[in-house]
Design an enzyme around this catalytic site. Sequence first.
Site, PDB file in Angstrom:
ATOM      1  CB  THR A  49      -0.919   0.034   1.238  1.00  0.00           C
ATOM      2  OG1 THR A  49      -0.138   0.373   2.394  1.00  0.00           O
ATOM      3  CG2 THR A  49      -1.583  -1.323   1.464  1.00  0.00           C
ATOM      4  CB  CYS A  50       0.226   4.852  -0.321  1.00  0.00           C
ATOM      5  SG  CYS A  50      -1.148   5.072   0.823  1.00  0.00           S
ATOM      6  CG  ASN A  51       0.462   5.201   4.458  1.00  0.00           C
ATOM      7  OD1 ASN A  51       1.228   6.064   4.054  1.00  0.00           O
ATOM      8  ND2 ASN A  51      -0.821   5.438   4.670  1.00  0.00           N
ATOM      9  CD  GLN A 115     -14.953  -0.121   8.148  1.00  0.00           C
ATOM     10  OE1 GLN A 115     -15.366  -1.117   7.554  1.00  0.00           O
ATOM     11  NE2 GLN A 115     -15.764   0.764   8.688  1.00  0.00           N
ATOM     12  CD  GLN A 120      -4.955  -0.843   1.387  1.00  0.00           C
ATOM     13  OE1 GLN A 120      -4.607  -0.901   2.568  1.00  0.00           O
ATOM     14  NE2 GLN A 120      -4.826   0.259   0.663  1.00  0.00           N
ATOM     15  N   GLY A 193      -3.915  12.228   1.931  1.00  0.00           N
ATOM     16  CA  GLY A 193      -4.320  10.910   2.408  1.00  0.00           C
ATOM     17  C   GLY A 193      -5.516  10.991   3.332  1.00  0.00           C
ATOM     18  CB  ALA A 194      -7.036   8.393   5.501  1.00  0.00           C
ATOM     19  CG  MET A 195      -4.391  12.518   9.889  1.00  0.00           C
ATOM     20  SD  MET A 195      -5.447  11.786  11.159  1.00  0.00           S
ATOM     21  CE  MET A 195      -4.312  10.625  11.911  1.00  0.00           C
TER      22      MET A 195
END
Length: 458
Positions: A49-51, A115, A120, A193-195
């Site tokens: 994943t990206c992280n 989630q 993934q 991103g999400a944050m």
Amino acid sequence: MSVLVVGMSHQSAPVALLEKLSMDETVQNDTCRAMVSAGSLSEAMIISTCNRLEVYTVTNSFHSGVQDVVHNLAEVSGVEEEKLRSYLYVRYADAAAEHLMMVTSGLDSMVVGEQQIIGQVRTAYQFASEQGTVGPRIHALAQSALRTGKRVHSETEIDEAGSSMVSFAFDQALSRMGREDLAGKRVLILGAGAMASLAATHAGRLGAHLIIANRTIARAERVAQHAHEAGVYADVIDFSERAQALRDVDVAISATGAQGFTITAADVERYHVADRELMLVDLSLPRDIDDAVAEAEGVDLINIERLNNSLQAADTDLAAGTSPHAQARRIVSEELESYASEQRVRDVVPAVSALRKRAANLVQCEVARMEQKHPELDERQMGDINRALKRVADKLLHEPTVRAKQLAANSGTVSHETALQELFGLQLEGSGVAVDMAELPDAAQMEAAENTKEEKDA
């Protein structure tokens, strides 16, 4: 044979390095096949994943397994093995299983409780299965991890943890600014991103004018588009212009996990207007904003570590063990115990099968010897002898077979003497004393008893 995970994430490596190891489906599949062709590895699954980049394998040798994984990652990424090793983490056996359960539950994510990681992990498992690199051990682990993730999200409120962190960050920032909202204020958001998206949404609801910057401008534009759809005004600037933007903003929030600082003390010194208050909020791990910025006049800094400490100190549910995070950890512990027990039972099955096979061979040898020694015995009589010997062997092995699986399911260790007694249900006179560990006094009780004895002796 045990499960091994070798990986890196936003917590251990810079984004630039993670990007070099990032794999699309084709590279992922090719790498899985390359892994299982190594002598020490028999199964492989890769989560990219990206992280995060993690390789889950089954190995017959810990050190050789780690070396083979690192070598393959170096080949794929072009990054030297020595450099990779400085950022990689390694988990083995039960620790590897626990790690995947934590990851799948969202407890190891940049935004705790997200989630997306469940999907993934499921995709990684499907890719590896289609390539034939998943065997019984990774299959069992992946299924347990996915079940754990589903339980955590359905039985706790962990989904709200990430938004709670962002909300708490804004509460802290507003309190320090002496404001109830951000109406008329300009807020710089670094990241997409999400944050960062959560921060943009929250700032927009508080009435802020948003300025979005991200290394990939298309992603910044998507965040701005979502803001527009919510009725929030948002501009997009090039990521290289972020320092200059400090002249005109009241709040800057960074959530990129980038290599190096996105905002440095030099940036603040050069572009911050001295008579203008500037609130900086760092929502990244590792940190995006240099702590030294807070030394500048009129500049305040909140970072995620301080937020976590403040949030935990204020969280009575966490102290009581009833917070979503504590509940999620208990679910992980339950599922890990169940998984580990099942694996220990599975590990003992080959030995049990070999024992039964050996007994069957002995029966056949004895029947053949009897037939040769007593040719006068007819077919019916030999059949009776064969069945009798099989019954004896089956009855003799039944109890140790059952008890072997029970002992394996129990994570405790036993002595050879105890194992023999347990396996065959033996009661040996004078062989030992049965002790209930729960009835033994603890250290405090023993010390109190010793003090009482000394007082009496005195």
